[in-house]
Design an enzyme around this catalytic site. Structure first.
Site, PDB file in Angstrom:
ATOM      1  N   CYS A 107      -3.115   7.350   5.356  1.00 29.95           N
ATOM      2  CA  CYS A 107      -3.194   6.801   4.008  1.00 29.95           C
ATOM      3  C   CYS A 107      -4.377   7.239   3.239  1.00 29.95           C
ATOM      4  O   CYS A 107      -4.162   7.496   1.946  1.00 29.95           O
ATOM      5  CB  CYS A 107      -3.297   5.515   3.585  1.00 29.95           C
ATOM      6  SG  CYS A 107      -2.158   4.365   4.704  1.00 29.95           S
ATOM      7  N   GLU A 118       0.887  -1.274   0.088  1.00 30.76           N
ATOM      8  CA  GLU A 118       0.047   0.028   0.042  1.00 30.76           C
ATOM      9  C   GLU A 118       0.799   1.224   0.025  1.00 30.76           C
ATOM     10  O   GLU A 118       1.576   1.458   0.933  1.00 30.76           O
ATOM     11  CB  GLU A 118      -0.791  -0.055   1.225  1.00 30.76           C
ATOM     12  CG  GLU A 118      -2.022   0.918   1.318  1.00 30.76           C
ATOM     13  CD  GLU A 118      -2.161   1.382   2.558  1.00 30.76           C
ATOM     14  OE1 GLU A 118      -2.564   0.315   3.271  1.00 30.76           O
ATOM     15  OE2 GLU A 118      -2.379   2.424   2.988  1.00 30.76           O
TER      16      GLU A 118
END
Lengths: 520, 520
Positions: free
Chosen positions: A296, A259
């Site tokens: 994120c 990620e």
């Protein structure tokens, strides 16, 4: 380090985590490990694999619960240390311990429910012409030892005992974690909780090891080790791409779940702006600056049609940014990168800086930033489309809704995409939805993307470069599937059938028999 | 070529398929396409994607059934052409048409059943403290346009209308197929059936295109095209690895499902050999030489403990190989590669040739071969562990069962692994099972791996290099998952909810609500 059951100090360079507020190194001194340590951790993991994967789902569920209990018992200690190492507030870290133990318990419940095994049975048809059909049964089995890289921004929930570790252990995969240098003490505490659970549950020692070292050498070596069969990573785009390359260049490539990068666009539709521009500004800046923007899913991009309502929003957002006190970032390096990235965007000829927060004190300051740019300039310059990791927002103003769509279409893959609507925006939202879902792993209406629920329906993933593999999620119960693969058994003797596939369904599982789902 | 609705002749080199038996080129002359053709096919696919994926599962099911009907109506023509181009027997090809239409109809049933959508709902908890939980729903959506490479060895079931195309179309992905040069006429016929179905069902023209060209240029260009979001391939290891590299080097990498190489080990346990060595030999040579051994699951490796029972097996197998008439291979190139590969193994100092069949007539002869080697030599030389594509079998004789396990452990990933047992072998089989399932996608007992059932429980896949991505299957209903990814929707207004996720479950789907599976 923990190499299986043994605590080992590496023979490499000395390393200490820093207090990011003061820049002072924290005790104790740790030392990097080397190739021999990686080799030993992987060997132990491989040795443990067949025993560990043969444990019952119930045994693994109890193990995960035991890990959760051990971590919960350390809450105060681990929160204090994580606070020193990350600069994150105590309340947030206390919540993160809860999320971490919650994740472990969620996977325990997933194990007990059993559908993760994907049991399918196509019974034999001995009388079929021209040829009889054999008995074929399918289940999913774990991939093998998994390498997990701790993330800096979630020192608990996405680090040593985080989502990647929990889902891999649930699937039946031993785990070798590379600790993040930014929170070595937190990593050691979390690892000690896991080690204690391994002992208490009587599992083979290689089920878990913790190594310390730098990414380009020790981390790459771990990913290249032939015994590692999958990789979980959360971090920077550059580091994620490097791991992807290493994994692809192995003689036998393995999946990498990295990620990496997301600007998380938020569209403010005209009706929503008319109805509640000031509220939206408050919500936006709250989400943008929370945790120094180090999520994120931080909403780094606002997309809206220009006009007086957008001006109202911008004025309110600018005021909120100016009065934001700023915060300490996770490391001096992250703070330096944030400064460089925001200055580069702010210095772009087409970008206007609408507001900066005051400079906070300390060695790792995050000064909030709000900037704006026209859609024509934005869509033609990829440099403006990149993530600025921290509390910096860029507003893209568009001529009309068509240009809003153009902006969304030009973006790379995202973890999230958000739309704010009023009732009058419903048709516009309907038009946008296919564009949003193509570009992201999660589509939100009238909310803010920070805050990722840990449940069954969550997707924390998305097309590249949000992640390296948009077919999966790193948060939520579906994450267990990342570490499994299907195997078919043809005419397996009854005595050898794995329990999920046994006649009479002794586990009471949901199974697909000739394609028909049921508890049969 | 078919670029959307238009038939186009490329501007590149002339190319004709060959009759592999005579080596004579067949009419008509085709011509390679170029970059502009790939660009146009991908543009049309991208343009079609949002419309096509928005069709109902029922509409797509009818489309797949329509494709099956159109192909079935062409059976005689397509079988005749495929026979000329591939040298495969008419009966086998007629069966393959049935398998191909069966696959299309299987995916129609999968679409109607609906579980492929992976519907999950975590309802809102407005009263949860400290923060309310939003409503989160999840479904799977198609990845985007898919590139499919036709395989030489299944000119119907794994080519233009084969499993990859059927599963991608079912998932909602437009498909661009690169025809295999070995059966251009068959490809054209199959494509015409698909085109007719596209028109009849009123779907956008870009749902399907067929391009012709060579792999290293046109094929690579197709995989590199940014509009292509996944790749399906069955073929050689070298070609598959090249496509993997191309896909990994894209600015935005995409999944590649390449099925490449497998030797499909078969273990003969001592009891089975004692009981029925001759029957095993007959079964083995039948499976080995069927279709000139040109199956991905061809049993190229026998592993057994040495002794008089193994000698009985070898004598019978050698006789069967010697009396095998041989067959025509798919292309002169494949026949040449087979000759080279078998000669290399036969020339190995440690290898003994037990039997060769007579040399069959024709331009693409496959002469069956049976060779043997000791386990010590086999495990230390990777050159002996590679696939020989064709009817060549290598027998590895072992000192004991422990060495059988060593042999299995040293192998690369496999599509299948087989064990033949008698009742007395059950304990040995139990020991072997974990080794076999770690190394393969399908584990068979007391059967032969050629013959892949198309059903719900089948796995035709396996660890690298059997496939590039062992987490999936290319045969069976689970294959639809290769072209899907999950998306979560947070607080989506009721009016915008996709039907699989709508309140009240109007489609009557199996859905997971708060993790609980049911038709709710």
């Amino acid at each position: 380090m923990f190499l299986g059951a043994e605590r080992v100090t590496g023979g490499g360079a000395e390393v200490r985590s820093l207090n990011p507020g003061t820049g002072e190194p924290l005790d104790p001194v740790y030392r990097y490990g080397g190739a021999a340590d990686v080799d030993r951790a992987c060997r132990l993991a491989e040795q443990a694999f067949d025993t560990y994967r043969a444990t019952t789902p119930e045994a693994r569920a109890r193990f995960l619960e035991c890990v959760a209990d051990k971590l919960a018992a350390l809450t105060d200690t681990v929160v204090e240390r994580a606070h020193q190492e990350s600069g994150l507030p105590v309340a947030r870290l206390t919540g993160e311990v809860g999320r971490t133990t919650g994740q472990l318990r969620l996977f325990a419940s997933v194990l007990r429910e059993g559908s993760w095994q994907g049991a399918r049975i196509d019974p034999a048809l001995p009388d079929r012409a021209p040829q009889p059909r054999p008995d074929i049964r399918q289940q999913r089995i774990p991939l093998g030892p998994v390498a997990v890289f701790g993330a800096s921004n979630f020192p608990l929930a996405f680090s040593v005992l985080g989502g990647d570790t929990a889902s891999a252990l649930a699937a039946g995969c031993p785990v070798v974690v590379k600790a993040h240098d930014a929170h070595l003490g937190t990593s050691e505490l979390a690892a000690s909780a896991l080690r204690a659970a391994v002992e208490e549950c009587g599992l083979p020692e290689g089920v878990f090891s913790l190594v310390i070292g730098d990414g380009p050498t020790l981390g790459a070596r771990l990913v290249a080790d032939p015994r590692i069969r999958a990789v979980g990573f959360t971090g920077s785009r550059a580091a994620g791409l490097a791991l992807m390359r290493t994994a692809a260049e192995r003689p036998a490539p393995v999946p990498v779940y990295a990620e990496m990068s997301s600007v998380n666009p938020v569209v403010l539709l005209p009706g929503a702006l008319r109805e509640r521009a000031s509220d939206l500004a408050a919500g936006f800046v709250g989400s943008l600056t929370q945790g120094a923007g180090q999520f994120c899913t931080n909403p780094g991009l606002i997309v809206a049609v220009e006009g007086p309502e957008l001006e109202t929003f911008l004025t309110a957002a600018a005021e909120a940014v100016q009065s934001n006190q700023g915060a300490t970032m996770l490391t001096p390096g992250i703070a330096a990168a944030y400064r460089t990235e925001t200055e580069a965007v702010a210095g772009h000829a087409a970008v206007v800086t609408l507001a900066r927060g005051p400079v906070p004190e300390g060695a790792s300051p995050c000064r909030a930033a709000l900037m704006a740019v026209g859609a024509d300039d934005f869509t033609t310059d990829p440099a403006l489309q990149r993530e600025m990791f921290g509390a910096a927002g860029l507003v893209v103003h568009c001529r009309d809704l068509e240009q809003v769509t153009d902006v969304l279409r030009c973006l790379e893959g995202q973890l999230t995409a958000t739309v704010h609507t009023a009732d009058s925006d419903l048709d516009a939202a309907r038009e946008l939805l296919p564009v949003l879902e193509r570009g992201a792993g999660r589509v939100l209406f009238n909310g803010w993307p920070t805050g990722v629920e840990v449940g069954h329906a969550m997707v924390h993933g998305g097309p590249f470069p949000a992640t390296s593999d948009g077919r999966s999620t790193s948060v939520g119960s579906l994450a267990i599937e990342r570490y499994l693969r299907p195997v078919a058994y043809q005419n397996l003797p009854e005595q050898l059938l794995p329990r999920p596939l046994a006649d009479g369904n002794p586990e009471g599982l949901w199974r697909r028999v000739d394609g028909d789902l049921g508890r049969h």
